[in-house]
Design a protein around this motif. Sequence first.
Motif, PDB file in Angstrom:
ATOM      1  N   UNK A 107      43.512  34.171  38.226  1.00 38.86           N
ATOM      2  CA  UNK A 107      42.591  35.232  38.655  1.00 38.86           C
ATOM      3  C   UNK A 107      42.188  36.106  37.474  1.00 38.86           C
ATOM      4  N   UNK A 108      40.904  36.487  37.437  1.00 40.47           N
ATOM      5  CA  UNK A 108      40.455  37.344  36.356  1.00 40.47           C
ATOM      6  C   UNK A 108      41.049  38.738  36.444  1.00 40.47           C
ATOM      7  N   UNK A 109      41.182  39.263  37.636  1.00 40.14           N
ATOM      8  CA  UNK A 109      41.800  40.563  37.866  1.00 40.14           C
ATOM      9  C   UNK A 109      42.012  40.690  39.362  1.00 40.14           C
ATOM     10  N   UNK A 110      42.853  41.600  39.766  1.00 35.40           N
ATOM     11  CA  UNK A 110      43.035  41.893  41.188  1.00 35.40           C
ATOM     12  C   UNK A 110      42.501  43.295  41.455  1.00 35.40           C
ATOM     13  N   UNK A 111      41.213  43.415  41.734  1.00 39.17           N
ATOM     14  CA  UNK A 111      40.620  44.749  41.883  1.00 39.17           C
ATOM     15  C   UNK A 111      40.990  45.380  43.218  1.00 39.17           C
ATOM     16  N   UNK A 112      40.712  46.660  43.302  1.00 35.21           N
ATOM     17  CA  UNK A 112      40.869  47.394  44.559  1.00 35.21           C
ATOM     18  C   UNK A 112      39.568  47.314  45.355  1.00 35.21           C
ATOM     19  N   UNK A 113      39.681  46.903  46.635  1.00 37.22           N
ATOM     20  CA  UNK A 113      38.548  46.882  47.549  1.00 37.22           C
ATOM     21  C   UNK A 113      38.630  48.104  48.452  1.00 37.22           C
ATOM     22  N   UNK A 114      37.524  48.824  48.574  1.00 38.56           N
ATOM     23  CA  UNK A 114      37.520  50.000  49.441  1.00 38.56           C
ATOM     24  C   UNK A 114      37.080  49.630  50.847  1.00 38.56           C
ATOM     25  N   UNK A 115      37.486  50.444  51.805  1.00 39.72           N
ATOM     26  CA  UNK A 115      37.143  50.217  53.207  1.00 39.72           C
ATOM     27  C   UNK A 115      35.650  50.397  53.458  1.00 39.72           C
ATOM     28  N   UNK A 116      35.190  49.739  54.523  1.00 37.18           N
ATOM     29  CA  UNK A 116      33.853  49.944  55.062  1.00 37.18           C
ATOM     30  C   UNK A 116      32.777  49.688  54.012  1.00 37.18           C
ATOM     31  N   UNK A 117      32.952  48.619  53.251  1.00 39.54           N
ATOM     32  CA  UNK A 117      31.949  48.245  52.262  1.00 39.54           C
ATOM     33  C   UNK A 117      31.471  46.833  52.546  1.00 39.54           C
ATOM     34  N   UNK A 118      30.217  46.574  52.221  1.00 35.50           N
ATOM     35  CA  UNK A 118      29.644  45.247  52.379  1.00 35.50           C
ATOM     36  C   UNK A 118      29.185  44.755  51.013  1.00 35.50           C
ATOM     37  N   UNK A 119      29.298  43.442  50.812  1.00 33.02           N
ATOM     38  CA  UNK A 119      28.903  42.826  49.550  1.00 33.02           C
ATOM     39  C   UNK A 119      29.719  43.404  48.400  1.00 33.02           C
ATOM     40  N   UNK A 120      31.011  43.551  48.619  1.00 29.81           N
ATOM     41  CA  UNK A 120      31.906  44.073  47.587  1.00 29.81           C
ATOM     42  C   UNK A 120      32.093  43.015  46.500  1.00 29.81           C
ATOM     43  N   UNK A 121      31.971  43.409  45.255  1.00 28.34           N
ATOM     44  CA  UNK A 121      32.184  42.463  44.165  1.00 28.34           C
ATOM     45  C   UNK A 121      33.655  42.094  44.093  1.00 28.34           C
ATOM     46  N   UNK A 122      33.939  40.799  44.033  1.00 24.83           N
ATOM     47  CA  UNK A 122      35.321  40.324  44.042  1.00 24.83           C
ATOM     48  C   UNK A 122      35.699  39.781  42.682  1.00 24.83           C
ATOM     49  N   UNK A 123      36.934  39.329  42.575  1.00 23.19           N
ATOM     50  CA  UNK A 123      37.462  38.874  41.302  1.00 23.19           C
ATOM     51  C   UNK A 123      36.893  37.516  40.916  1.00 23.19           C
ATOM     52  N   UNK A 124      37.027  37.191  39.648  1.00 16.86           N
ATOM     53  CA  UNK A 124      36.670  35.884  39.124  1.00 16.86           C
ATOM     54  C   UNK A 124      37.911  35.004  39.059  1.00 16.86           C
TER      55      UNK A 124
END
Length: 658
Positions: free
Chosen positions: A422-439
């Motif tokens: 995994x490129x990184x394990x980012x933090x995802x915030x609640x109630x978001x759409x089209x959140x950018x995810x890890x590589x």
Amino acid sequence: MASKGISMAGAALTVTLAAFALNAGPVLAFSPKPPPAIPVGVSHRVPYFKHVFIIMEENHSYADLMYEHDLPYYHYLARHYGLAMQYYGITNPTEGDRIGILSGEMGSTIPSDGYSNVNLPNLIDQLSSHHLTWGAFYHRRFGSTYQDPYYRYQHPKGSSPGNIGNTTLTDFTDIADNPARLQDFHPLRQLTTDLAQDTVPNFVWISPNFVDNMHGYSSGPGAYTFQGAGPGGAGAQDTKVEQYSNSFLAKWVPMIMNSKAWKSGPSVLFIAFDETSYDASMPQNGDWVSNKGVAGSPVVPAGTNLGNSQFPFPGGVDGGGHTLALVITNPPHPVVSRTPYNEYSILKTIEKGWNLGYLGNAASPAVRTMSAFFHRQAHYHYPYSDRMRHLAGTEALAAQATPAASAPAPVSTTSALATIVPGSNPYFTEFTRHQAAATLDIQETTGAALSGSVTLTLNGPAGVSFAQASSPVGSTAISNPDANAVTFAPSSVTPSTVTIPVSHTGTAPATAIITGLLVNVPDGVPAGPVTAAVASGGQSLGTVVLGTVGVPNISVAEPQVLAPVVHHGHITVNFVAPPASGHPRYVVQIEGRNPTEGGIDQDEYFEGWSTFNSLTVPDMAAELTGLGGKQYWARVGVLKGSTVTDWSSPQTFSARIK
């Protein structure tokens, strides 16, 4: 630019959007309002030209050219002269476009490179019959010396006199077989003399070499301009040709515009790209990122093989994709036009100005002249925020409401086929759409380890899903750019699964880089890791953590960047601000990076500032090209007085929306 404040009932929220600066090249300011542009269908008079110049460039999309930092002189010209925002290649690949701009026809129903012996009436015939002079000026081939230059129009050693090589103009038999016309082919340095002595022909065709026209500088795939998921990704080779092309224009355009010939009467310089970028993840398009076209582009039957028999063309227009044309006129007019144009439009404009009559598709009423660029446009603004929307508040409030959690460090997983990193394990915030995810980097153990397709299946938590608007891409990194490596076809997305078909099974071990994974996180999802099972060819490669729902609970001085949230037309960077007193300001930087090479270039970047822990900017400002294989980084610093301190670590992310 004046800052914009957004306030929301029930929350103390202010998002400030500042003008941005580039560390290299002219500063490009943007406006939150769409720029005025010449409406489709507006007609103006085309002047009778004293001189027409054409510089043909190669293989780059509009997004790649206008959303990145490598081409500051192109951006300067776009701000001060004519910018065609909806310019398309006639078709893919090159030769159909170049034959088209000179004859109004493509020369073939299904275009291919390597045309010769084209028997079509052409612009040179028209110029000759109207007693207008012309000259073709060719840059010496990249790698040859000034003392011993090689030009593509020269007879190759040992060849017959009729074999002049692929120069486009000599594809036409009535040029290649006419000794008198061959006298009008010159080295590009001859144009320097002609400009100084005012002996410039009426029509000037300028042909940069394969580096300065952005095509690429050798036959090996690693040296070509792979913008998307081609072998090597969008990397240093492309940056090199972009910078060379930028320097080429910065030398020759002022030389032309300062000449007596240019100032002697109405003149025009067209700088046009033949087609869009290469992208090996689009095999059904013949490995081009787009096949969109406008008037006169060919219509190809469904099932046609444009390069890969496993992924036949679905049928329809086989155009050259959205690319760029700049129109510089004397007198100068800063004009933006959204009218659809292509190479036929350039030909028709030249023919209209000189009253030559129309060849082929140029005679079609659907092909519009570029007459709008010869008349001043009121209230001009450079369109760097064409689709800007002020939607920062929702994501910022979601970040505030998301519970704190601890994100685990990225952990690789290994199987007999590959190792996933995994490129990184980012933090995802609640109630978001089209959140950018890890590589994800999938490192093949041996050649041909990845086959059939690569699939990612979400394991949880419940409610999290892949965004259906996303378009994940598999890029390929290999140690030898000429090696036979795995490539991928367009992905398909369901709420639980991403499938990326393998369009070519490689023989050399490679690293597949999966980008563009966008995740929806609804309200109420419990804090914790988002995991996915990865498989290829029906065999498991392991389970990985894409990211963690939650925000960090920090006590350090540096802000912590969360996974950016991408939408159609803009991106929001959220971050957790450090404990602070007073009313601090934050600086946000965003920049593209090459996923196939190590390190992050921090010499060039978008920069904006905010008084709150969120910043929303348009794609064009943040330079989100939407091309496959691209990665980005974002970081945040605290602005204390005039000094930025306490920079966060850069958060890498990827974003591609259909």
